[in-house]
Design a protein around this motif. Sequence first.
Motif, PDB file in Angstrom:
ATOM      1  N   GLU A  43       0.553  -1.206  -0.053  1.00 64.20           N
ATOM      2  CA  GLU A  43       0.101   0.036  -0.174  1.00 64.20           C
ATOM      3  C   GLU A  43       0.853   1.293   0.141  1.00 64.20           C
ATOM      4  N   LYS A  44       1.861   1.260   0.709  1.00 66.64           N
ATOM      5  CA  LYS A  44       2.611   2.255   0.875  1.00 66.64           C
ATOM      6  C   LYS A  44       3.496   2.740  -0.413  1.00 66.64           C
ATOM      7  N   ARG A  45       4.019   1.778  -1.101  1.00 68.63           N
ATOM      8  CA  ARG A  45       4.730   2.057  -2.280  1.00 68.63           C
ATOM      9  C   ARG A  45       3.675   2.272  -3.579  1.00 68.63           C
ATOM     10  N   THR A  46       2.353   1.812  -3.311  1.00 72.16           N
ATOM     11  CA  THR A  46       1.467   2.055  -4.567  1.00 72.16           C
ATOM     12  C   THR A  46       1.029   3.737  -4.276  1.00 72.16           C
ATOM     13  N   LEU A  47       0.797   4.175  -2.961  1.00 69.66           N
ATOM     14  CA  LEU A  47       0.582   5.611  -2.878  1.00 69.66           C
ATOM     15  C   LEU A  47       1.505   6.520  -3.086  1.00 69.66           C
ATOM     16  N   GLU A  48       2.867   6.209  -2.812  1.00 70.59           N
ATOM     17  CA  GLU A  48       3.731   6.861  -3.066  1.00 70.59           C
ATOM     18  C   GLU A  48       3.940   7.217  -4.461  1.00 70.59           C
ATOM     19  N   SER A  84      -3.174  10.719   5.737  1.00 73.79           N
ATOM     20  CA  SER A  84      -4.298  10.671   6.614  1.00 73.79           C
ATOM     21  C   SER A  84      -5.048   9.260   6.439  1.00 73.79           C
ATOM     22  N   ASN A  85      -5.414   9.348   5.012  1.00 72.43           N
ATOM     23  CA  ASN A  85      -6.215   8.150   4.444  1.00 72.43           C
ATOM     24  C   ASN A  85      -5.431   6.617   4.582  1.00 72.43           C
ATOM     25  N   LEU A  86      -4.080   6.761   4.364  1.00 71.09           N
ATOM     26  CA  LEU A  86      -3.210   5.538   4.432  1.00 71.09           C
ATOM     27  C   LEU A  86      -3.343   5.258   6.142  1.00 71.09           C
ATOM     28  N   LYS A  87      -3.065   6.119   7.064  1.00 74.83           N
ATOM     29  CA  LYS A  87      -3.296   5.879   8.309  1.00 74.83           C
ATOM     30  C   LYS A  87      -4.602   5.238   8.677  1.00 74.83           C
ATOM     31  N   ALA A  88      -5.581   5.723   8.339  1.00 71.98           N
ATOM     32  CA  ALA A  88      -7.070   5.305   8.689  1.00 71.98           C
ATOM     33  C   ALA A  88      -7.246   3.791   7.869  1.00 71.98           C
ATOM     34  N   ALA A  89      -6.708   3.790   6.709  1.00 70.81           N
ATOM     35  CA  ALA A  89      -6.720   2.342   6.136  1.00 70.81           C
ATOM     36  C   ALA A  89      -5.915   1.333   6.958  1.00 70.81           C
ATOM     37  N   MET A  90      -4.914   1.767   7.338  1.00 76.44           N
ATOM     38  CA  MET A  90      -4.159   0.772   8.376  1.00 76.44           C
ATOM     39  C   MET A  90      -4.501   0.446   9.482  1.00 76.44           C
ATOM     40  N   ASP A  91      -5.177   1.697  10.253  1.00 79.82           N
ATOM     41  CA  ASP A  91      -5.971   1.018  11.480  1.00 79.82           C
ATOM     42  C   ASP A  91      -7.123   0.546  11.305  1.00 79.82           C
ATOM     43  N   SER A  92      -7.833   0.672  10.226  1.00 78.84           N
ATOM     44  CA  SER A  92      -9.107  -0.366   9.918  1.00 78.84           C
ATOM     45  C   SER A  92      -8.421  -1.707   9.714  1.00 78.84           C
TER      46      SER A  92
END
Length: 448
Positions: A208-213, A274-282
């Motif tokens: 997910e991190k690589r995709t978002l970056e 923020s979206n990445l953090k929310a997705a990771m928390d979920s």
Amino acid sequence: MDRFSSILNQTQRDHDLLEPDNFLTDAQLDTLWDWFCLANREKVDPQMVFVKLVNSVRKQYRKQQLAPMPEFFHPGSSQYTPTEFASTIGDAPQVCECGNEALVQKLRTRIEELETDKENQQALIHELQTKVTTMDQVREEYHRKIESQKAAQAEFTAKMESEKKTLESRLKAKMEDEKRTLESNFKAAMENEKRTLESTLKAKMEGEKRTLESNLKAAMENEKRTLEATLKAKMEGEKRALESNLKAAMENEKRTLEATLKAKMEGEKRALESNLKAAMDSERKTLESKLSVLKAECDALRISNGLAKIRVAIKSVAYNNNYVQMKVKQGRAFVGPTISACETFELQRHAGGTVSFKSTCLPQSPGWLSAKGEKVRVGEISGDGGGVVDCQKTCGKYEKFHLRWLGHGQVGIELQASPGRFLRLCGGKVNVQGGRRTCEMFYLVVIP
């Protein structure tokens, strides 16, 4: 003597016996009574026989002044026998005069028969004594056999006790080996599952991190190229028209665009983070929930496999972090917010597939979870429940339950004494319900 005298008084015959010089002693009359009965059995008038017979004999000795009467004429003497008496009667002169020769002969014959019967009785007595001796020998042999059987039985009992102890020792060792094997396999499975989940979560987060970056970088590059092309075209157009002012305008516009672009990029970056953090928390919460369900199923598997000495906490499904609490001193069941000694029970197994929950709150004063629900109707769901749930010092039918597994590690706890009634935890109260809903569903959390 009284019976003989009464017969004489009734017949009123032979009054010469009543003369004073003709009376006999009591002992003599007792002996003559035996002769009286013998004559009666021979169908001869006994009064006539003995009155005539005895008096005639005794009178001869008195009237003729003969020698003293022989000793055998006295029925009470030691030499007196029926045979001697009968033989002497035959010599008396008055016997023939009375016409009693036939009676004398019958008496002699009867005396001989009595002597023969006596010999036969003595032979029979000897035979009976022989049989009694034989029976005593048989009884002693029987007693010896009984003692031998008792010794054999004692030896067999000792052998059975030895075999029982050997089998119990082997069974205990085998159960210990099975327990260690199951614990080792369970621990290894838990470690493998933990490593697999951690690896999957880490790989997914990295992807997910690589995709978002990559997406952010591509968007920024596209935006940059677009803005640069637009700016370049505008600058070229303005350059020819306002060459003197264009340079200043271009510089201002360039600074404005750079600031705007920088602010936009920062905003996009913060939004993506923020979206990445929310997705990771979920995703983390989802995985933790699945891990909790998996742990509950593993606990249920351990309990259903019958592992010995398992300590559990009874956790409500309807109310998170609500546990059945047992206070032994107060003898009541409450609702606890955490797992402590009062919320911990030792799960004990019994015959018929039932279990009991022994409180570990006070080890020196044991108590069992007890539930009574006879007054609760089966199939009827009451808002407040019913019955009584408390603590008892012994384990009987009210302290035994059936575990009804429902999947996902959830279980219904049914009362053995009241089938169709279940343990209930709702609104800070523990009691009994006539059906099963979420308030009657629990997790049995295994305490390490």
